[in-house]
Scaffold this motif. Structure first.
Motif, PDB file in Angstrom:
ATOM      1  N   ARG A 292      -1.559 -11.202  -4.255  1.00  0.00           N
ATOM      2  CA  ARG A 292      -2.953 -11.598  -4.439  1.00  0.00           C
ATOM      3  C   ARG A 292      -3.552 -11.782  -3.043  1.00  0.00           C
ATOM      4  NH1 ARG A 292      -3.786 -16.563  -6.517  1.00  0.00           N
ATOM      5  NH2 ARG A 292      -1.821 -17.145  -5.576  1.00  0.00           N
ATOM      6  N   PHE A 293      -4.852 -11.539  -2.917  1.00  0.00           N
ATOM      7  CA  PHE A 293      -5.436 -11.625  -1.569  1.00  0.00           C
ATOM      8  C   PHE A 293      -5.282 -13.033  -0.988  1.00  0.00           C
ATOM      9  CE2 PHE A 293      -8.933 -12.041   1.530  1.00  0.00           C
ATOM     10  CZ  PHE A 293      -8.434 -11.125   2.440  1.00  0.00           C
ATOM     11  N   ALA A 294      -5.286 -14.049  -1.850  1.00  0.00           N
ATOM     12  CA  ALA A 294      -5.099 -15.425  -1.373  1.00  0.00           C
ATOM     13  C   ALA A 294      -3.768 -15.579  -0.619  1.00  0.00           C
ATOM     14  CB  ALA A 294      -5.153 -16.384  -2.557  1.00  0.00           C
ATOM     15  N   ASP A 295      -2.808 -14.699  -0.930  1.00  0.00           N
ATOM     16  CA  ASP A 295      -1.491 -14.771  -0.286  1.00  0.00           C
ATOM     17  C   ASP A 295      -1.328 -13.709   0.810  1.00  0.00           C
ATOM     18  OD1 ASP A 295      -0.774 -16.826  -2.052  1.00  0.00           O
ATOM     19  OD2 ASP A 295      -0.221 -15.356  -3.592  1.00  0.00           O
ATOM     20  N   VAL A 296      -2.444 -13.293   1.394  1.00  0.00           N
ATOM     21  CA  VAL A 296      -2.396 -12.196   2.368  1.00  0.00           C
ATOM     22  C   VAL A 296      -1.504 -12.510   3.573  1.00  0.00           C
ATOM     23  CG1 VAL A 296      -4.568 -12.942   3.456  1.00  0.00           C
ATOM     24  CG2 VAL A 296      -3.817 -10.572   3.711  1.00  0.00           C
ATOM     25  N   LEU A 297      -1.410 -13.787   3.937  1.00  0.00           N
ATOM     26  CA  LEU A 297      -0.548 -14.113   5.087  1.00  0.00           C
ATOM     27  C   LEU A 297       0.925 -13.855   4.750  1.00  0.00           C
ATOM     28  CD1 LEU A 297      -2.303 -17.334   6.461  1.00  0.00           C
ATOM     29  CD2 LEU A 297      -2.491 -14.980   7.303  1.00  0.00           C
ATOM     30  N   ASP A 298       1.298 -14.122   3.501  1.00  0.00           N
ATOM     31  CA  ASP A 298       2.668 -13.787   3.062  1.00  0.00           C
ATOM     32  C   ASP A 298       2.850 -12.270   3.076  1.00  0.00           C
ATOM     33  OD1 ASP A 298       3.131 -16.454   2.602  1.00  0.00           O
ATOM     34  OD2 ASP A 298       2.635 -16.343   0.465  1.00  0.00           O
ATOM     35  N   ALA A 299       1.796 -11.554   2.693  1.00  0.00           N
ATOM     36  CA  ALA A 299       1.869 -10.088   2.687  1.00  0.00           C
ATOM     37  C   ALA A 299       2.122  -9.572   4.106  1.00  0.00           C
ATOM     38  CB  ALA A 299       0.574  -9.498   2.124  1.00  0.00           C
ATOM     39  N   TYR A 300       1.420 -10.151   5.078  1.00  0.00           N
ATOM     40  CA  TYR A 300       1.637  -9.747   6.479  1.00  0.00           C
ATOM     41  C   TYR A 300       3.060 -10.077   6.937  1.00  0.00           C
ATOM     42  CZ  TYR A 300      -2.717  -7.780   8.155  1.00  0.00           C
ATOM     43  OH  TYR A 300      -3.763  -6.931   8.377  1.00  0.00           O
ATOM     44  N   ALA A 301       3.556 -11.247   6.524  1.00  0.00           N
ATOM     45  CA  ALA A 301       4.916 -11.630   6.926  1.00  0.00           C
ATOM     46  C   ALA A 301       5.928 -10.640   6.352  1.00  0.00           C
ATOM     47  CB  ALA A 301       5.209 -13.054   6.458  1.00  0.00           C
ATOM     48  N   THR A 302       5.698 -10.222   5.114  1.00  0.00           N
ATOM     49  CA  THR A 302       6.611  -9.271   4.470  1.00  0.00           C
ATOM     50  C   THR A 302       6.526  -7.904   5.139  1.00  0.00           C
ATOM     51  OG1 THR A 302       6.388 -10.418   2.372  1.00  0.00           O
ATOM     52  CG2 THR A 302       7.141  -8.130   2.260  1.00  0.00           C
ATOM     53  N   PHE A 303       5.298  -7.410   5.352  1.00  0.00           N
ATOM     54  CA  PHE A 303       5.113  -6.085   5.948  1.00  0.00           C
ATOM     55  C   PHE A 303       5.567  -6.080   7.408  1.00  0.00           C
ATOM     56  CE2 PHE A 303       2.219  -2.626   7.561  1.00  0.00           C
ATOM     57  CZ  PHE A 303       2.798  -1.599   6.821  1.00  0.00           C
ATOM     58  N   GLY A 304       5.367  -7.228   8.088  1.00  0.00           N
ATOM     59  CA  GLY A 304       5.750  -7.325   9.499  1.00  0.00           C
ATOM     60  C   GLY A 304       7.262  -7.321   9.698  1.00  0.00           C
ATOM     61  N   ASP A 305       8.006  -7.685   8.654  1.00  0.00           N
ATOM     62  CA  ASP A 305       9.470  -7.650   8.725  1.00  0.00           C
ATOM     63  C   ASP A 305       9.954  -6.733   7.596  1.00  0.00           C
ATOM     64  OD1 ASP A 305      12.029  -8.113   9.470  1.00  0.00           O
ATOM     65  OD2 ASP A 305      11.989 -10.284   9.174  1.00  0.00           O
ATOM     66  N   ALA A 306       9.449  -5.500   7.642  1.00  0.00           N
ATOM     67  CA  ALA A 306       9.599  -4.571   6.515  1.00  0.00           C
ATOM     68  C   ALA A 306      11.055  -4.239   6.211  1.00  0.00           C
ATOM     69  CB  ALA A 306       8.812  -3.293   6.804  1.00  0.00           C
ATOM     70  N   THR A 307      11.868  -4.114   7.257  1.00  0.00           N
ATOM     71  CA  THR A 307      13.266  -3.733   7.030  1.00  0.00           C
ATOM     72  C   THR A 307      13.979  -4.806   6.217  1.00  0.00           C
ATOM     73  OG1 THR A 307      13.184  -2.608   9.144  1.00  0.00           O
ATOM     74  CG2 THR A 307      15.360  -2.940   8.197  1.00  0.00           C
ATOM     75  N   LYS A 308      13.766  -6.053   6.611  1.00  0.00           N
ATOM     76  CA  LYS A 308      14.413  -7.168   5.907  1.00  0.00           C
ATOM     77  C   LYS A 308      13.999  -7.208   4.429  1.00  0.00           C
ATOM     78  CE  LYS A 308      14.391 -12.187   5.824  1.00  0.00           C
ATOM     79  NZ  LYS A 308      13.616 -13.324   6.327  1.00  0.00           N
ATOM     80  N   HIS A 309      12.721  -6.921   4.173  1.00  0.00           N
ATOM     81  CA  HIS A 309      12.203  -7.041   2.807  1.00  0.00           C
ATOM     82  C   HIS A 309      12.228  -5.718   2.056  1.00  0.00           C
ATOM     83  CE1 HIS A 309      10.812 -11.154   3.444  1.00  0.00           C
ATOM     84  NE2 HIS A 309      10.397 -10.763   4.638  1.00  0.00           N
ATOM     85  N   ASN A 310      12.770  -4.675   2.696  1.00  0.00           N
ATOM     86  CA  ASN A 310      12.767  -3.366   2.047  1.00  0.00           C
ATOM     87  C   ASN A 310      11.350  -2.939   1.674  1.00  0.00           C
ATOM     88  OD1 ASN A 310      14.662  -1.515   1.568  1.00  0.00           O
ATOM     89  ND2 ASN A 310      15.814  -2.789   0.114  1.00  0.00           N
ATOM     90  N   ALA A 311      10.409  -3.249   2.553  1.00  0.00           N
ATOM     91  CA  ALA A 311       9.000  -3.025   2.234  1.00  0.00           C
ATOM     92  C   ALA A 311       8.531  -1.677   2.779  1.00  0.00           C
ATOM     93  CB  ALA A 311       8.145  -4.137   2.824  1.00  0.00           C
ATOM     94  N   LEU A 312       7.713  -0.986   1.992  1.00  0.00           N
ATOM     95  CA  LEU A 312       6.978   0.173   2.504  1.00  0.00           C
ATOM     96  C   LEU A 312       5.515  -0.223   2.529  1.00  0.00           C
ATOM     97  CD1 LEU A 312       8.963   3.015   0.773  1.00  0.00           C
ATOM     98  CD2 LEU A 312       8.808   2.543   3.217  1.00  0.00           C
ATOM     99  N   LYS A 313       4.765   0.221   1.527  1.00  0.00           N
ATOM    100  CA  LYS A 313       3.358  -0.119   1.516  1.00  0.00           C
ATOM    101  C   LYS A 313       3.135  -1.394   0.700  1.00  0.00           C
ATOM    102  CE  LYS A 313      -0.338   1.641   3.185  1.00  0.00           C
ATOM    103  NZ  LYS A 313      -0.606   1.475   4.606  1.00  0.00           N
ATOM    104  N   VAL A 314       2.222  -2.219   1.180  1.00  0.00           N
ATOM    105  CA  VAL A 314       1.936  -3.507   0.553  1.00  0.00           C
ATOM    106  C   VAL A 314       0.497  -3.497   0.039  1.00  0.00           C
ATOM    107  CG1 VAL A 314       1.591  -5.948   1.093  1.00  0.00           C
ATOM    108  CG2 VAL A 314       3.590  -4.752   1.994  1.00  0.00           C
ATOM    109  N   VAL A 315       0.292  -3.768  -1.241  1.00  0.00           N
ATOM    110  CA  VAL A 315      -1.063  -3.764  -1.781  1.00  0.00           C
ATOM    111  C   VAL A 315      -1.570  -5.190  -1.926  1.00  0.00           C
ATOM    112  CG1 VAL A 315      -0.560  -3.750  -4.269  1.00  0.00           C
ATOM    113  CG2 VAL A 315      -2.558  -2.548  -3.430  1.00  0.00           C
ATOM    114  N   LEU A 316      -2.855  -5.376  -1.650  1.00  0.00           N
ATOM    115  CA  LEU A 316      -3.517  -6.679  -1.813  1.00  0.00           C
ATOM    116  C   LEU A 316      -4.493  -6.547  -2.970  1.00  0.00           C
ATOM    117  CD1 LEU A 316      -4.395  -7.094   1.980  1.00  0.00           C
ATOM    118  CD2 LEU A 316      -2.499  -8.217   0.770  1.00  0.00           C
ATOM    119  N   GLU A 317      -4.394  -7.466  -3.923  1.00  0.00           N
ATOM    120  CA  GLU A 317      -5.250  -7.397  -5.117  1.00  0.00           C
ATOM    121  C   GLU A 317      -6.262  -8.536  -5.108  1.00  0.00           C
ATOM    122  OE1 GLU A 317      -2.020  -7.481  -7.887  1.00  0.00           O
ATOM    123  OE2 GLU A 317      -1.835  -5.292  -7.894  1.00  0.00           O
ATOM    124  N   PHE A 318      -7.513  -8.203  -5.376  1.00  0.00           N
ATOM    125  CA  PHE A 318      -8.582  -9.225  -5.319  1.00  0.00           C
ATOM    126  C   PHE A 318      -8.884  -9.774  -6.707  1.00  0.00           C
ATOM    127  CE2 PHE A 318      -8.878  -6.840  -1.493  1.00  0.00           C
ATOM    128  CZ  PHE A 318      -9.236  -7.764  -0.540  1.00  0.00           C
TER     129      PHE A 318
END
Ligand code: ZN
Ligand code: ZN
Length: 347
Positions: A321-347
């Motif tokens: 959720r967009f309210a959690d965008v800082l968590d989204a950045y933390a996840t995307f910023g440490d993508a290898t650890k989180h197995n993250a590729l693209k991260v979507v933000l929903e409003f």
């Protein structure tokens, strides 16, 4: 004045979630779009690191997303209120010298503005200047997430990787860098049926993903990569080498594995200089291409998504959720650890 939540580049490092005034129409060619989905790009991380000097402090980040037309300037003709739209990362006036030469990335009044020199898509509302040339109607047959990838990722993959890289049927392709754009290049390159599609990246999960997407060979980035590529290509090297990481080491590898007559297409955002080994390359009839995405392929890519020919939404691994965008950045910023590729933000 009504306000909105926005993700702001306040200082190098982590961004901040702030309350900002809602944008309003400033010119007759503007549209205000209420955001529905946005996403975080590797470029946003480069901005936070300080690699992109054009970005001023206090800008709202983001150049990817979809939304609904909320307000329109009097001279916007292609859209009406409540239309569902894809926001192009590149703003185009459609009439300047660059736009008429199909290089709107350098449009004199547009180019890469949003999330760079003006406020971007990681907010509840955004002002889109030159709206007629900078928005696309969404298509029915594709998921909204897939269409978020038409803001930047898929046109970048297709134009800067596949077209600039001169991918040909029966040719060989190597992609150095397995981030979302590198993987999108693997998807887009297959429109041209290459004989071999080689993914080279450090992260084993991304190599696995590349295989799932159709890569014929997956090679870990490291000291043995050159030898492995040469074995796969009878010692000739690769026709199209796409640099999709943006660091000196990956550009070095590209120079080592490009075949005679081949092309190195640079897609990575480079924050420091690289060595160009012209002493080894001058006689090899190669081309080195650099490009900023023009988004001139966006309409075609949306049609391919509409028909089901490409389904790039597989690149989304995390939703916030967009309210959690800082968590989204933390996840995307440490993508290898989180197995993250693209991260979507929903409003
Ligand atoms: Zn992007
Ligand atoms: Zn222009």
């Amino acid at each position: 004045m009504s306000t909105m939540k926005a993700l702001v580049f306040s200082a190098p490092g982590r961004p901040t979630l702030e309350e900002r005034p809602r944008p309003t129409i400033q010119a007759a060619t503007d549209a205000i779009v209420q955001m529905v989905k946005s996403s975080i790009c590797g470029t946003d991380l480069h901005i936070l690191k300080g690699d992109v000097p054009s970005v001023r402090r206090d800008i709202i980040l983001g150049h990817e997303g979809t939304g609904i037309i909320y307000a329109l300037g009097a001279n916007v003709t292609r859209f009406k209120l409540n239309d569902r739209v894809v926001i192009s990362g590149i703003t185009s006036c459609r009439s300047c010298d660059f736009c008429t030469r199909d290089i709107p990335s350098h449009c004199v009044d547009g180019g890469w503005l949003i999330g760079n020199t003006i406020d971007g898509t990681q907010a509840e509302y955004i002002r889109i200047p030159l709206a007629d040339g900078s928005l696309y109607h969404m298509v029915e047959g594709a998921s909204e997430e897939a269409q978020v990838l038409c803001s930047d990722v898929m046109p970048t993959a297709f134009e800067c990787g596949v077209i600039s890289g001169r991918v040909k049927p029966g040719g060989t392709v190597a992609i150095v860098g397995g981030g979302p754009v590198g993987l999108a290049i693997a998807i887009a390159a297959q429109l041209y049926s290459p004989l071999k599609l080689i993914m080279i990246t450090r992260d084993p999960n991304r190599l696995e993903k590349a295989k799932e997407l159709g890569a014929t060979h997956c090679i870990p980035f490291g000291p043995n990569a050159i030898k492995q590529v040469m074995e796969l290509t009878n010692g000739h090297g690769v026709d199209t080498v796409v640099e999709a990481a943006g660091v000196p080491g990956t550009f070095d590898l590209c120079q080592e594995i490009v075949a005679v007559g081949g092309t190195i297409a640079n897609v990575g955002v480079h924050g420091c200089k690289v060595d160009l080994n012209l002493d080894k390359l001058w006689h090899r009839n190669i081309v080195i291409a650099t490009s900023l995405v023009d988004t001139t392929s966006t309409r075609m890519l949306l049609q391919l998504m509409d028909s089901g020919k490409i389904k790039p939404d597989i690149l989304f691994t995390h939703r916030f959720r967009f309210a959690d965008v800082l968590d989204a950045y933390a996840t995307f910023g440490d993508a290898t650890k989180h197995n993250a590729l693209k991260v979507v933000l929903e409003f």
